[in-house]
Design a protein around this motif. Structure first.
Motif, PDB file in Angstrom:
ATOM      1  N   SER A  37     -55.828 -65.332  93.152  1.00 39.94           N
ATOM      2  CA  SER A  37     -54.726 -64.580  93.906  1.00 39.94           C
ATOM      3  C   SER A  37     -55.526 -63.917  95.247  1.00 39.94           C
ATOM      4  O   SER A  37     -56.589 -63.535  95.704  1.00 39.94           O
ATOM      5  N   PRO A  38     -55.101 -64.119  96.636  1.00 36.18           N
ATOM      6  CA  PRO A  38     -53.396 -63.870  96.655  1.00 36.18           C
ATOM      7  C   PRO A  38     -52.728 -65.927  96.512  1.00 36.18           C
ATOM      8  O   PRO A  38     -52.058 -65.979  97.112  1.00 36.18           O
ATOM      9  N   HIS A  68     -49.530 -64.459  97.276  1.00 31.46           N
ATOM     10  CA  HIS A  68     -49.692 -62.685  97.458  1.00 31.46           C
ATOM     11  C   HIS A  68     -49.999 -62.757  98.742  1.00 31.46           C
ATOM     12  O   HIS A  68     -50.319 -63.428 100.025  1.00 31.46           O
ATOM     13  N   GLN A  69     -50.344 -61.261  99.400  1.00 32.29           N
ATOM     14  CA  GLN A  69     -50.263 -60.431 100.577  1.00 32.29           C
ATOM     15  C   GLN A  69     -50.223 -60.969 102.069  1.00 32.29           C
ATOM     16  O   GLN A  69     -48.922 -61.829 102.292  1.00 32.29           O
ATOM     17  N   ASP A  70     -50.902 -61.468 102.061  1.00 33.78           N
ATOM     18  CA  ASP A  70     -50.789 -62.116 104.051  1.00 33.78           C
ATOM     19  C   ASP A  70     -50.361 -63.738 103.661  1.00 33.78           C
ATOM     20  O   ASP A  70     -49.743 -64.701 104.518  1.00 33.78           O
ATOM     21  N   GLU A  73     -46.062 -63.644 103.305  1.00 33.94           N
ATOM     22  CA  GLU A  73     -45.883 -64.164 104.724  1.00 33.94           C
ATOM     23  C   GLU A  73     -45.626 -64.913 105.347  1.00 33.94           C
ATOM     24  O   GLU A  73     -45.083 -65.025 105.966  1.00 33.94           O
ATOM     25  N   TRP A 158     -55.705 -48.220 103.129  1.00 32.47           N
ATOM     26  CA  TRP A 158     -56.530 -49.116 101.496  1.00 32.47           C
ATOM     27  C   TRP A 158     -57.082 -48.562 100.370  1.00 32.47           C
ATOM     28  O   TRP A 158     -57.172 -48.598  99.455  1.00 32.47           O
TER      29      TRP A 158
END
Length: 225
Positions: A37-38, A68-70, A73, A158
């Motif tokens: 991941s990601p 996942h995440q960036d 996106e 964060w």
């Protein structure tokens, strides 16, 4: 899946990620994961996986992307980009073609250390026919995103979401003094120093506006009578 597992065991593959794992067996079905991941590419025996749950399916094997995440996106941005008109299926083939490659012979160690590893392997070792056929519609692509501008707010978010629980453990176990000392002596990068300076200047500017203090206004000399 048996062919993919055998290829992994015999080092007849190249992956952009150094991480990979094989799970399962011939009877219950194989699962092979590449990456963490990601970004994970996963291949598994879909029919046996469904049979273990009491279901039936015409799909023998399944290859999927877990993002996942960036990374997620980026794919959504590519999909919604009206300039390229790519479907999610086309983007998936592009990613598979770029980030994972199986061959019909073991890949020599020296090839894995070449400057352009993937290109060198493609020109030196024949591909596994089944994987080559699967990714035939794919084209080279990379996950390229503009770096997000660093900010105090992002750092704070964060820390609160990911770091605070670990800090709490250190504090409760008597290691808080070491943490404070490490923070006081930490060397900041030039970018971090700029961020600190900019934040302090912004704080002072806002304080000046709130207090309505004009530090630039000439001051009259006080004369005692």
């Amino acid at each position: 899946m048996n062919d993919l597992v055998k290829a992994v065991q015999e080092k007849r593959f190249w992956s952009k990620s150094k991480s990979y794992a094989v799970h399962g067996n011939v009877d219950d079905g194989w699962t092979v994961n590449f990456g963490k991941s990601p970004f994970v590419i996963r291949a598994y025996d879909k029919r046996k996986e469904q049979a273990s749950k009491g279901f039936d399916t015409d799909v023998q094997n399944r290859v999927e992307l877990e993002l996942h995440q960036d990374k997620a996106e980026y794919v959504i941005d590519e999909w919604l980009n009206q300039d390229n008109n790519k479907t999610l299926t086309e983007i998936t083939f592009d990613i598979l073609y770029t980030y994972l490659w199986f061959t019909d012979k073991p890949i020599e160690e020296k090839l894995l250390k070449a400057d352009k590893v993937r290109d060198t392997i493609e020109s030196s070792v024949e591909p596994m026919p089944a994987w080559s056929l699967l990714t035939a519609l794919g084209h080279k692509m990379k996950f390229v995103r503009q770096p997000k501008e660093q900010s105090i707010e992002r750092i704070e978010k964060w820390v609160l979401e990911s770091v605070v629980p670990s800090l709490a453990v250190l504090k409760k176990t008597g290691h808080w003094a070491e943490v404070i000392e490490a923070m006081n002596t930490a060397e900041l990068s030039s970018e971090q120093q700029k961020l600190v300076k900019a934040t302090m200047i912004n704080a002072i500017t806002q304080a000046n506006h709130k207090l309505n203090i004009n530090f630039e206004k000439p001051k009259k000399r006080y004369q005692e009578i």
